[in-house]
Write a protein that holds these residues in place. Structure first.
Motif, mmCIF file in Angstrom:
data_model
loop_
_atom_site.group_PDB
_atom_site.id
_atom_site.type_symbol
_atom_site.label_atom_id
_atom_site.label_comp_id
_atom_site.label_asym_id
_atom_site.label_seq_id
_atom_site.Cartn_x
_atom_site.Cartn_y
_atom_site.Cartn_z
ATOM 1 N N HIS A 1 0.838 -1.211 0.000
ATOM 2 C CA HIS A 1 0.000 0.000 0.000
ATOM 3 C C HIS A 1 0.869 1.256 0.000
ATOM 4 N N ALA A 2 1.928 1.221 -0.794
ATOM 5 C CA ALA A 2 2.860 2.352 -0.814
ATOM 6 C C ALA A 2 2.212 3.598 -1.406
ATOM 7 N N THR A 3 1.257 3.405 -2.282
ATOM 8 C CA THR A 3 0.656 4.585 -2.912
ATOM 9 C C THR A 3 -0.787 4.813 -2.468
ATOM 10 N N GLN A 4 -1.327 3.854 -1.734
ATOM 11 C CA GLN A 4 -2.730 3.987 -1.318
ATOM 12 C C GLN A 4 -2.771 3.709 0.169
ATOM 13 N N ARG A 5 -2.810 4.770 0.996
ATOM 14 C CA ARG A 5 -2.633 4.513 2.417
ATOM 15 C C ARG A 5 -3.900 3.933 3.042
ATOM 16 N N ARG A 6 -3.663 3.171 4.108
ATOM 17 C CA ARG A 6 -4.784 2.609 4.855
ATOM 18 C C ARG A 6 -5.433 3.713 5.675
ATOM 19 N N ARG A 7 -6.750 3.677 5.734
ATOM 20 C CA ARG A 7 -7.478 4.746 6.416
ATOM 21 C C ARG A 7 -7.702 4.322 7.866
ATOM 22 N N ILE A 8 -6.853 4.791 8.739
ATOM 23 C CA ILE A 8 -6.977 4.468 10.163
ATOM 24 C C ILE A 8 -6.890 5.787 10.922
ATOM 25 N N PHE A 9 -7.853 6.038 11.789
ATOM 26 C CA PHE A 9 -7.779 7.260 12.595
ATOM 27 C C PHE A 9 -8.741 7.156 13.767
ATOM 28 N N TRP A 10 -8.502 7.960 14.790
ATOM 29 C CA TRP A 10 -9.489 8.199 15.842
ATOM 30 C C TRP A 10 -9.293 9.613 16.355
#
Ligand code: HSE
Length: 403
Positions: free
Chosen positions: A316-325
């Motif tokens: 996922h070098a060009t498409q980041r994982r969507r993680i947040f809080w």
């Protein structure tokens, strides 16, 4: 060739190197190209190792090397680990970690930097060691509202309790063995007083409910006061004692979160989780209960999760994982006062006193003057008031929730 770096060469860091070496062919097959660990950052002298030439002591070498795109932070703590993680992310490198203290205390900030720089900050190894739990929560179970997450989240304390329950081994001897096996934290206080499990349940609650649960605010009780007498009493009640991290969602969207030893029925799947193994039960409103089980601590188990995150960063070098809080401003943490439970109580005093104070479900007197009670359900606030009252004419030696 993908170039990576490892910051920290302790139990987990050396394990990450070993996993990349041991499974080099498989990893290259998955990624479509081989991985080279270009640097290992550690202040200690490892020059005698076959890969001793890769060791560096200056972090800026990693920071300034554009070839290195993925970095493991397996140093632990929140000092240099925080600073180096932040600088790696700012330099456009993805970071993967097993550092639950850092994720639980500064995760939202580091995820924000990662988002701004278009890189990943991944932490599968921070909860449950080698058990996949972060990805399942974020992906496979993403369509659920979570009613409850409850688990045995610390391998060291589960190992100690297992030794006490089955072998009558003293607390100290079992802890020493856990340290020798590489399960315990550098300072095992974090294990035995529940702080490690607390950080982990906070990370799970952060992910489940979308806002920060601060480990400083979450009620946390460890196992250092558990005696072989309590272990034997639990057995007579058909239970075992386990240290649980638990978060329970309430109707208004707030959630209880806490760590404490519990008596759990021997028929419960969690009761069968022994030694260094961890298990996490997730109750989703669509799936119902789903259970995750495996080695919660130890070199290669934890390293496996860090290494897989590092591979994921390549993919996922060009498409980041969507993680947040969020930053905690929603104040989702609900005080435990109203949490209802049945309780186990060990009391030195009169039968009259305990029958007057508590809604007794069952009562035994294993030795003269020592009463063991199982209560009907009552709230934490009620229980605390009753303990104060009982302590006026006797002594409450132990009080634990029962599940
Ligand atoms: N000290 C921790 C444990 C290591 O015993 O579970 C894994 O986080």
């Amino acid at each position: 060739m993908v170039k990576m770096a490892i910051m920290g060469h302790g139990t987990v860091g050396s394990g990450v190197y070993e996993v990349f070496e041991m499974n080099a062919d498989k990893i290259a097959r998955v990624l479509g190209e081989p991985v080279e660990i270009k640097y290992v950052l550690d202040l200690r002298d490892f020059s005698a190792l076959p890969y001793g030439h890769k060791f560096i002591t200056d972090f800026s070498v990693i920071e300034n090397d554009p070839e290195v795109t993925v970095v493991a932070e397996v140093m632990g703590g929140v000092g240099a680990a925080y600073e180096f993680t932040r600088r790696c992310l700012l330099a456009g490198k993805s970071v993967c970690t097993s550092n639950k203290e850092l994720v639980a205390t500064r995760g939202e900030e580091l995820l924000q930097i990662a988002a701004e720089k278009g890189v990943n900050y991944l932490f599968e190894a921070s909860v449950g060691g080698g058990i996949p739990i972060i990805r399942p929560l974020l992906q496979c179970l993403a369509a659920n509202e979570f009613n409850e997450i409850c688990g045995i989240l610390n391998g060291t304390t589960n190992y100690i309790l297992t030794q006490m329950i089955h072998n009558g081994v003293s607390f100290e001897d079992a802890l020493h063995q856990a340290q020798l096996n590489g399960y315990a934290e550098k300072d095992p206080t974090a294990d035995i007083e529940g702080h490690d499990a607390c950080r982990k349940i906070c990370i799970l609650a952060d992910l489940a409910f979308g806002d920060k649960f601060d480990p400083e605010q979450v009620a946390c009780e460890g196992i250092s006061h558990i005696t072989l007498e309590d272990v034997a009493n639990a057995d007579k009640l058909g239970c075992v004692i386990k240290l649980l991290g638990r978060t329970v969602r309430c109707d208004d969207g707030t959630a209880y979160a806490y760590v404490a030893p519990h008596l759990i029925h021997k028929e419960s799947p969690l009761a069968a989780v022994e030694d260094v193994f961890n298990a996490i039960m997730v109750d989703g409103n669509a799936t119902g209960e789903v259970m995750f089980y495996g080695k919660g601590a130890g070199k290669l188990a934890t390293a496996s999760a860090v290494a897989a995150d590092m591979m994921d960063c390549v993919e996922h070098a060009t498409q980041r994982r969507r993680i947040f809080w969020g930053d905690g401003s929603k104040n989702l943490l609900r005080p435990l006062d109203t949490l209802q439970s049945a309780w186990y109580v060990r009391f030195k005093g009169t039968r009259q006193a305990i029958e007057d104070a508590l809604p007794v479900e069952s009562l035994a007197e294993p030795t003269p003057g020592v009463l063991v009670v199982r209560t009907r359900r009552l709230s934490t606030a009620e229980m605390q008031a009753k303990i104060a009252r009982l302590n006026e004419g006797g002594k409450v030696c132990a009080a634990m929730r029962m599940l």
